[in-house]
Design a protein around this motif. Sequence first.
Motif, PDB file in Angstrom:
ATOM      1  N   VAL A 103       3.788  -7.520  -7.712  1.00 31.67           N
ATOM      2  CA  VAL A 103       5.127  -7.079  -7.346  1.00 31.67           C
ATOM      3  C   VAL A 103       5.024  -6.014  -6.263  1.00 31.67           C
ATOM      4  CG1 VAL A 103       7.193  -5.900  -8.218  1.00 31.67           C
ATOM      5  CG2 VAL A 103       5.986  -7.546  -9.657  1.00 31.67           C
ATOM      6  N   ILE A 104       5.926  -6.080  -5.292  1.00 30.77           N
ATOM      7  CA  ILE A 104       6.032  -4.992  -4.325  1.00 30.77           C
ATOM      8  C   ILE A 104       6.518  -3.775  -5.113  1.00 30.77           C
ATOM      9  CG2 ILE A 104       7.218  -4.154  -2.261  1.00 30.77           C
ATOM     10  CD1 ILE A 104       7.561  -7.172  -1.492  1.00 30.77           C
ATOM     11  N   PRO A 105       5.787  -2.665  -5.107  1.00 34.66           N
ATOM     12  CA  PRO A 105       6.161  -1.509  -5.947  1.00 34.66           C
ATOM     13  C   PRO A 105       7.614  -1.070  -5.754  1.00 34.66           C
ATOM     14  CG  PRO A 105       4.011  -1.159  -4.962  1.00 34.66           C
ATOM     15  CD  PRO A 105       4.585  -2.403  -4.333  1.00 34.66           C
ATOM     16  N   ASN A 106       8.279  -0.839  -6.876  1.00 39.29           N
ATOM     17  CA  ASN A 106       9.661  -0.346  -6.919  1.00 39.29           C
ATOM     18  C   ASN A 106      10.656  -1.211  -6.158  1.00 39.29           C
ATOM     19  OD1 ASN A 106       9.030   1.935  -8.524  1.00 39.29           O
ATOM     20  ND2 ASN A 106       8.139   2.873  -6.692  1.00 39.29           N
ATOM     21  N   ASN A 107      10.358  -2.509  -6.029  1.00 40.20           N
ATOM     22  CA  ASN A 107      11.257  -3.415  -5.320  1.00 40.20           C
ATOM     23  C   ASN A 107      11.977  -4.299  -6.327  1.00 40.20           C
ATOM     24  OD1 ASN A 107      12.530  -5.411  -3.838  1.00 40.20           O
ATOM     25  ND2 ASN A 107      10.864  -5.591  -2.359  1.00 40.20           N
ATOM     26  N   LEU A 108      13.227  -3.947  -6.613  1.00 45.26           N
ATOM     27  CA  LEU A 108      14.042  -4.685  -7.562  1.00 45.26           C
ATOM     28  C   LEU A 108      14.248  -6.133  -7.134  1.00 45.26           C
ATOM     29  CD1 LEU A 108      15.905  -4.765 -10.032  1.00 45.26           C
ATOM     30  CD2 LEU A 108      17.722  -3.870  -8.578  1.00 45.26           C
ATOM     31  N   ASN A 109      14.166  -6.427  -5.858  1.00 39.78           N
ATOM     32  CA  ASN A 109      14.423  -7.773  -5.354  1.00 39.78           C
ATOM     33  C   ASN A 109      13.193  -8.675  -5.374  1.00 39.78           C
ATOM     34  OD1 ASN A 109      17.186  -7.299  -4.800  1.00 39.78           O
ATOM     35  ND2 ASN A 109      16.552  -6.122  -3.008  1.00 39.78           N
ATOM     36  N   ASP A 110      12.047  -8.149  -5.701  1.00 43.16           N
ATOM     37  CA  ASP A 110      10.843  -8.967  -5.794  1.00 43.16           C
ATOM     38  C   ASP A 110      11.030  -9.978  -6.927  1.00 43.16           C
ATOM     39  OD1 ASP A 110       8.104  -9.732  -6.836  1.00 43.16           O
ATOM     40  OD2 ASP A 110       7.530  -8.562  -5.078  1.00 43.16           O
ATOM     41  N   GLY A 111      10.696 -11.215  -6.684  1.00 35.27           N
ATOM     42  CA  GLY A 111      10.888 -12.259  -7.683  1.00 35.27           C
ATOM     43  C   GLY A 111      10.142 -12.040  -8.985  1.00 35.27           C
ATOM     44  N   TRP A 112       9.004 -11.364  -8.933  1.00 40.37           N
ATOM     45  CA  TRP A 112       8.214 -11.103 -10.146  1.00 40.37           C
ATOM     46  C   TRP A 112       8.567  -9.766 -10.785  1.00 40.37           C
ATOM     47  CZ3 TRP A 112       5.835 -14.901 -12.470  1.00 40.37           C
ATOM     48  CH2 TRP A 112       5.399 -15.992 -11.726  1.00 40.37           C
ATOM     49  N   SER A 113       9.620  -9.098 -10.303  1.00 38.58           N
ATOM     50  CA  SER A 113       9.978  -7.783 -10.850  1.00 38.58           C
ATOM     51  C   SER A 113      10.579  -7.874 -12.245  1.00 38.58           C
ATOM     52  CB  SER A 113      10.945  -7.049  -9.920  1.00 38.58           C
ATOM     53  OG  SER A 113      12.203  -7.704  -9.884  1.00 38.58           O
ATOM     54  N   ALA A 114      10.972  -9.060 -12.669  1.00 32.86           N
ATOM     55  CA  ALA A 114      11.484  -9.250 -14.029  1.00 32.86           C
ATOM     56  C   ALA A 114      11.096 -10.638 -14.511  1.00 32.86           C
ATOM     57  CB  ALA A 114      12.994  -9.081 -14.067  1.00 32.86           C
TER      58      ALA A 114
ATOM     59  N   SER B 214      13.918  -1.874 -16.447  1.00 37.71           N
ATOM     60  CA  SER B 214      12.762  -1.396 -15.708  1.00 37.71           C
ATOM     61  C   SER B 214      12.251  -2.491 -14.791  1.00 37.71           C
ATOM     62  CB  SER B 214      11.657  -0.959 -16.673  1.00 37.71           C
ATOM     63  OG  SER B 214      11.238  -2.056 -17.456  1.00 37.71           O
ATOM     64  N   ILE B 215      11.733  -2.087 -13.662  1.00 38.55           N
ATOM     65  CA  ILE B 215      11.095  -3.017 -12.744  1.00 38.55           C
ATOM     66  C   ILE B 215       9.705  -3.295 -13.283  1.00 38.55           C
ATOM     67  CG2 ILE B 215      10.245  -3.362 -10.410  1.00 38.55           C
ATOM     68  CD1 ILE B 215      12.457  -1.481  -9.462  1.00 38.55           C
ATOM     69  N   GLY B 216       9.395  -4.559 -13.438  1.00 42.44           N
ATOM     70  CA  GLY B 216       8.118  -4.945 -14.022  1.00 42.44           C
ATOM     71  C   GLY B 216       6.995  -5.024 -13.006  1.00 42.44           C
ATOM     72  N   GLY B 217       5.848  -5.399 -13.513  1.00 47.69           N
ATOM     73  CA  GLY B 217       4.656  -5.528 -12.687  1.00 47.69           C
ATOM     74  C   GLY B 217       4.066  -6.917 -12.728  1.00 47.69           C
ATOM     75  N   GLY B 218       4.890  -7.945 -12.989  1.00 51.41           N
ATOM     76  CA  GLY B 218       4.382  -9.309 -13.033  1.00 51.41           C
ATOM     77  C   GLY B 218       3.934  -9.721 -14.421  1.00 51.41           C
TER      78      GLY B 218
END
Length: 168
Positions: free
Chosen positions: A51-62, A28-32
């Motif tokens: 986190v940029i919503p639904n952005n798997l590439n965001d550094g804080w997504s996991a 799941s993509i996280g929220g920081g």
Amino acid sequence: ATNGDIYFGTGESIFSNVWGGANGASGSIGGGIWKSIDGGLSFQHLPSTSVIPNNLNDGWSAVAEMASDPVDSNRIYACTKGGMKVSSDGGLTWDNGPLGNITFMDVEVASDGSVYASTSNKIYYSPNGDVGTYELLEIGTVFGGGSGRIAIAIAPSVLPADFSRLGE
């Protein structure tokens, strides 16, 4: 943290296929990161980890792992999809840790404040966790090149010199 603050990171895309796959893995993509200053009665999202919503590439997504310094409760380490991050102010702001955007999967802080952090097949050590002080531990062929994840645990009695015996 030693002052009683509780942190938790969200997201699991580092170790699995977020959208599912042939191997059946899911994530799941996280929220920081979220923080509690009242012993877990309530949690507040740390805006610095948005986190940029639904952005798997965001550094804080996991956020794979977190650790706090045993002496300075405001110093927090987070292994994220965007590399290891370090906060010196309880999560208000974050700096890049060692090696930029390399994905770290585990971080532990010893009782003396030294930091051990792992990628998929390497362990790095710093005597104090400051950027620029990390060195790759020479650990012989213990892990080899085929490791998928290294988890670290440190006993309070272990000193950095003890790790030199790992390759024996």
